[in-house]
Structures are given as structure tokens and as C-alpha cells.
Scaffold this motif. Structure first.
Motif, PDB file in Angstrom:
ATOM      1  N   LEU A 203       8.105  -3.493  -4.413  1.00 29.22           N
ATOM      2  CA  LEU A 203       7.714  -3.526  -5.833  1.00 29.22           C
ATOM      3  C   LEU A 203       8.938  -3.995  -6.617  1.00 29.22           C
ATOM      4  O   LEU A 203       9.973  -3.314  -6.616  1.00 29.22           O
TER       5      LEU A 203
ATOM      6  N   LEU B  41       1.648  -2.275 -12.224  1.00 28.44           N
ATOM      7  CA  LEU B  41       1.171  -1.190 -11.346  1.00 28.44           C
ATOM      8  C   LEU B  41      -0.283  -0.884 -11.691  1.00 28.44           C
ATOM      9  O   LEU B  41      -0.727  -1.154 -12.811  1.00 28.44           O
TER      10      LEU B  41
ATOM     11  N   ILE C 262       6.635   5.417  -4.377  1.00 30.21           N
ATOM     12  CA  ILE C 262       6.838   4.332  -5.364  1.00 30.21           C
ATOM     13  C   ILE C 262       8.339   3.992  -5.432  1.00 30.21           C
ATOM     14  O   ILE C 262       8.720   2.825  -5.432  1.00 30.21           O
TER      15      ILE C 262
ATOM     16  N   PRO D  64      -2.619  -3.887  -9.589  1.00 29.74           N
ATOM     17  CA  PRO D  64      -3.674  -3.534 -10.559  1.00 29.74           C
ATOM     18  C   PRO D  64      -4.849  -4.497 -10.411  1.00 29.74           C
ATOM     19  O   PRO D  64      -4.651  -5.661 -10.048  1.00 29.74           O
TER      20      PRO D  64
ATOM     21  N   TYR E  33       3.253   9.511 -12.700  1.00 27.02           N
ATOM     22  CA  TYR E  33       3.621   8.393 -13.584  1.00 27.02           C
ATOM     23  C   TYR E  33       4.520   8.885 -14.731  1.00 27.02           C
ATOM     24  O   TYR E  33       5.464   8.215 -15.120  1.00 27.02           O
TER      25      TYR E  33
ATOM     26  N   ARG F 148      -4.685   8.884   3.069  1.00 23.05           N
ATOM     27  CA  ARG F 148      -5.411   8.087   2.073  1.00 23.05           C
ATOM     28  C   ARG F 148      -4.507   6.936   1.635  1.00 23.05           C
ATOM     29  O   ARG F 148      -3.313   7.143   1.406  1.00 23.05           O
ATOM     30  N   ARG F 149      -5.094   5.745   1.553  1.00 22.80           N
ATOM     31  CA  ARG F 149      -4.291   4.556   1.233  1.00 22.80           C
ATOM     32  C   ARG F 149      -4.727   3.962  -0.104  1.00 22.80           C
ATOM     33  O   ARG F 149      -5.900   4.043  -0.460  1.00 22.80           O
ATOM     34  N   ALA F 150      -3.757   3.373  -0.793  1.00 26.20           N
ATOM     35  CA  ALA F 150      -4.098   2.698  -2.057  1.00 26.20           C
ATOM     36  C   ALA F 150      -3.266   1.439  -2.206  1.00 26.20           C
ATOM     37  O   ALA F 150      -2.076   1.424  -1.867  1.00 26.20           O
ATOM     38  N   ASP F 151      -3.915   0.398  -2.687  1.00 28.72           N
ATOM     39  CA  ASP F 151      -3.235  -0.854  -2.969  1.00 28.72           C
ATOM     40  C   ASP F 151      -2.530  -0.700  -4.316  1.00 28.72           C
ATOM     41  O   ASP F 151      -3.134  -0.200  -5.271  1.00 28.72           O
ATOM     42  N   MET F 152      -1.257  -1.108  -4.387  1.00 21.98           N
ATOM     43  CA  MET F 152      -0.493  -0.926  -5.630  1.00 21.98           C
ATOM     44  C   MET F 152      -0.613  -2.111  -6.586  1.00 21.98           C
ATOM     45  O   MET F 152       0.175  -2.225  -7.525  1.00 21.98           O
TER      46      MET F 152
ATOM     47  N   GLU G 267       0.834  -1.216   0.000  1.00 25.46           N
ATOM     48  CA  GLU G 267       0.000   0.000   0.000  1.00 25.46           C
ATOM     49  C   GLU G 267       0.858   1.252   0.000  1.00 25.46           C
ATOM     50  O   GLU G 267       1.974   1.248   0.538  1.00 25.46           O
ATOM     51  N   ILE G 268       0.347   2.321  -0.570  1.00 20.41           N
ATOM     52  CA  ILE G 268       1.007   3.622  -0.441  1.00 20.41           C
ATOM     53  C   ILE G 268       0.040   4.579   0.258  1.00 20.41           C
ATOM     54  O   ILE G 268      -1.168   4.369   0.234  1.00 20.41           O
ATOM     55  N   PHE G 269       0.607   5.588   0.892  1.00 21.24           N
ATOM     56  CA  PHE G 269      -0.190   6.533   1.677  1.00 21.24           C
ATOM     57  C   PHE G 269       0.008   7.951   1.151  1.00 21.24           C
ATOM     58  O   PHE G 269       1.125   8.315   0.805  1.00 21.24           O
TER      59      PHE G 269
END
Lengths: 128, 303
Positions: free
Chosen positions: A30, A36, A21, B146, A57, B140-144, A2-4
């Protein structure tokens, strides 16, 4: 993995994305070649404008940290680990800094350097 | 082509299927759902998991939820009783299903009544999620990873759903004669079924690529949730197509006397695709509740 994104962080949102990233690649979270999420998926999940994610990106792709393979999506670049160490923004700053120092040593004033820099930028822009 | 069945056979099938509808939708599912909610209340109490109860952090919301569960149980018991009385009434009055069909409307109306307690729960869940989102102040969190549709559902199932829709469309339109003979009913049926399928496709897309509904939800739980939504809606689409094709066959063979049990089986299948899948795919024991633990007043990022 996860990224925040912290909205209270003074760093711009796209810069936070880029840094996280890169950190994830350097930590091994990663791996090179790993797929991605799409710009739309990441933007929706982080509740950000798609342009912000697209900018992150784009800069990562310019630095060869990620690569886009058409309709197949975006992947971590095979040489991403080596390329994460290179900070192009820092490189530009260093090179311009060196050029300014050389000009000052030659006796140019800051005003002359600014005007010359502006002319140089215009000249290269016209060529491009 | 006319196939005849004895009244005893027709009524036996109707009673068995309708009884199954009463027991499944108003007894079995509500018991399982109630047990699930009480399990969460007992194992993840407001004192330890205050973020899970955003309306009130003093513990009284647990009391309110238990009270709502009592109302929910009472409503379902009452509706089940109405169904049993209706069934007994048809048996005593010597009810005979109409050979021309049309009695399935009563089965449908009873199902609509059975759905009310579920709507009550859905409203409760909606209000809770709304409050969760409002209270969330963390990063805010996001799963990397796809996400794509075929990560959650087999391509064969998707192809089957699309194929069945077109098979139904072809059979339905062929049965209606030439386009010049099509009435408003034909256009309404085609538009409705197509709109339902388009809505399902849109909903699946939103669940895969859209915003997180619960900001605390762990990535693995979110993936399970997406899998449930995708499978549930695609299986429901398949069920709708099969039901429509079967209805067409029933009309063709003049077996409209079976319309009420057929409608009941269809509605039970739809509820199995929705609530049944929630109970089997989204097991509460597998969910990660750690994100809801801790001091509700502390910043969410400090967990």
C-alpha cells in the motif's frame, strides 16, 4: 492486495486490521496516497461489525497512517511509512513506566501512585 | 396513423423471431453452459480440487453433476421440441396473429417454460455455494482496493439507463391522458417497472459492497463477477425501457400485430444480457481455481 482476519487469533480483530495495514504499507503493498476501501465495504467483506473497522481506521488516522478526505474517501497518509514505525500505545506505556519509576524512587508506594494517577486522569479529563 | 403489412410479412417475421428464441434459449445457451460445466469437471476434478465439490469429496459428486447435466440436456431438448411443434402447428393450422395484439402471452409463457432448466441450474449453484460457505474455516480475506460503481460500468451507460427510464415514464404517462383518467393499470405498470429498477440498483449495491458469496473466490474473479452483475442489470434496465417505449409506439401506430415477435425479441435480449454476458465476460478459462485445490480436510488457511 488482500488482508486476512483470523478469528482464532488471540489479538483483537481491530488490532489485527491495524497491524496488517501497517505491514502492507511498510512492505510497499500500500503506497502513500493509495485509496483504501470504505468502512462499510471492508466490514462487509470481512464479515465484521462496522464499528470494529471504524475503530481500526480511527486509530490509524490518529497515528497519521491513513487520512480521510471527506466524501472522496480514505487514503494512505503521505508520511505513513515514517508514522507506521511509531507505536503510540508503546510510547504511552514507556512514558507512564518512566513516571512510575521516578515516583517509586521518591519513596511513593504503588497504592499512592495508583491514587495519584487516578486523580491526575480525572483532573485532565475535567480540563478537556 | 395506420401502417399495413401483408400477412406473409407478419408471419415471416414471427416465425423467424420465434425460431431464433427456441434456438438461442433452449439450444445454444444450454449447450454452451453444459460445455462450461463439463470443462470444469474435466480440468478441475474432485480428486485434485475437493473444495470445489463440497457435497462429497469421494468423487461421486462429479458423477451426480454429470447425471444432472444429462437431465438438463434432456429438459432443454424436450422444451425445444415443444417449441418446434408449436411453430409447426401454427403453420399447418394457418394461424393469423390478432391485429389487436394479445398473442404475445403465448411467447411469454413459452419463455417461462424455457427458463425452468436454468432455474434448476441456479438451484444447483445455490446449494454448492451454501455448502462452500459452510465448509470454509480459513481466515476471512478482504481486497484493500476501494470499489465504486463506475469502476465497473461507464457513467454514460448509467446515465443512459436513468434517462431511458424517465423517457419511458414521460411517454407512458403522457399517453394515458390527464392524471384523473389514470386507471389501476397505469399505477401497476409504473410501480412494477420502478420496482424492478430499484431492485436492480439494490442488487448492484449489494454485489459491490456486500458479503463474498464464495469465500474461496480470488479477488480478480470477484471483480469480474461484480462487473458482470453491474453491466448485466444496467443493460437489462435499458432493454426494459426500450421495450416499453417500443410497445408504446406500437400501440400508437396500431401495429399490435407485431406484439408477439416484439415480445420474443425483448425476451431474447434479456437472456443475452444475462446468460450471454456470463458466457463472454466470465470465461471459465480465466478463472482462478487454485484456491479449491488440495486436501479438503486441511485448514483453509494452509494453502
Amino acid at each position: 492486495m488482500e488482508i486476512f482476519i483470523d478469528l482464532e487469533d488471540p489479538n483483537p480483530l481491530f488490532a489485527q486490521l491495524i497491524q496488517q495495514i501497517k505491514d502492507a504499507i511498510l512492505k510497499g503493498d500500500l503506497e502513500p496516497g493509495a485509496p483504501l476501501p470504505s468502512i462499510r465495504q471492508l466490514a462487509n467483506e470481512l464479515e465484521l461489525n462496522a464499528k470494529t473497522v471504524a475503530k481500526a481506521y480511527q486509530l490509524l488516522e490518529r497515528d497519521s497512517v491513513i487520512q480521510t478526505r471527506g466524501y472522496r474517501g480514505t487514503f494512505v497518509h503521505p508520511d505513513a511509512i515514517a508514522n507506521c514505525g511509531q507505536d503510540i500505545a508503546q510510547l504511552v506505556l514507556d512514558k507512564i513506566g518512566e513516571a512510575i519509576e521516578t515516583c517509586r524512587e521518591a519513596g511513593a508506594t504503588d497504592s499512592e501512585i495508583r491514587i495519584a494517577f487516578s486523580h491526575a486522569m480525572n483532573r485532565t479529563s475535567r480540563r478537556n | 396513423m395506420l401502417i399495413t403489412f401483408s400477412h406473409f410479412t407478419v408471419l415471416s417475421i414471427f416465425y423467424a423471431v420465434f425460431l431464433s428464441q427456441i434456438l438461442l434459449v433452449s439450444v445454444f445457451f444450454p449447450t454452451q453452459i453444459r460445455r462450461r460445466i463439463l470443462y470444469v469437471l474435466d480440468h478441475f476434478p474432485p480428486a485434485e480440487y475437493p473444495k470445489l465439490y463440497p457435497c462429497d469429496n469421494t468423487g461421486s459428486s462429479a458423477v451426480a453433476i454429470r447425471e444432472r447435466m444429462r437431465i438438463y440436456r434432456f429438459a432443454n431438448t424436450f422444451i425445444a421440441a415443444i417449441g418446434l411443434v408449436f411453430l409447426a402447428g401454427t403453420a399447418i393450422s394457418g394461424y393469423q396473429p390478432s391485429p389487436k395484439g394479445g398473442d404475445e402471452i403465448f411467447v411469454f409463457l413459452y419463455f417461462a417454460l424455457q427458463v425452468f432448466p436454468f432455474l434448476y441450474l441456479a438451484r444447483m449453484e445455490y446449494l454448492q455455494l451454501k455448502a462452500l460457505r459452510k465448509n470454509y474455516t480459513g481466515p476471512r480475506r478482504a481486497d484493500m482496493r476501494p470499489r465504486r460503481l463506475f469502476d465497473f460500468v461507464s457513467p454514460l451507460i448509467v446515465v443512459l439507463a436513468i434517462l431511458l427510464y424517465f423517457v419511458w415514464l414521460f411517454l407512458f404517462l403522457s399517453y394515458q391522458g390527464s392524471p384523473a383518467e389514470w386507471g389501476t393499470k397505469v399505477y401497476i405498470s409504473v410501480t412494477m417497472i420502478s420496482a424492478i429498477n430499484i431492485f436492480y440498483a439494490f442488487f448492484i449495491y449489494k454485489s459491490i459492497y456486500g458479503k463474498k458469496i464464495d469465500p474461496y473466490q480470488a479477488s480478480e474473479d470477484r471483480l469480474r463477477n461484480i462487473e458482470f452483475i453491474a453491466k448485466s442489470l444496467i443493460f437489462t434496465s435499458i432493454t426494459i425501457s426500450i421495450f416499453m417505449i417500443t410497445t408504446q409506439a406500437v400501440d400508437h401506430f396500431e401495429l399490435e400485430i407485431f406484439d408477439p415477435p416484439l415480445m420474443s425479441v425483448y425476451l431474447q435480449m434479456c437472456s443475452l444480457m444475462g446468460i450471454g454476458l456470463i458466457l463472454t465476460k466470465l470465461k471459465v478459462e480465466d478463472m482462478n481455481f487454485e484456491a479449491y485445490r488440495g486436501d479438503a480436510n486441511a485448514p483453509d488457511g494452509d494453502q
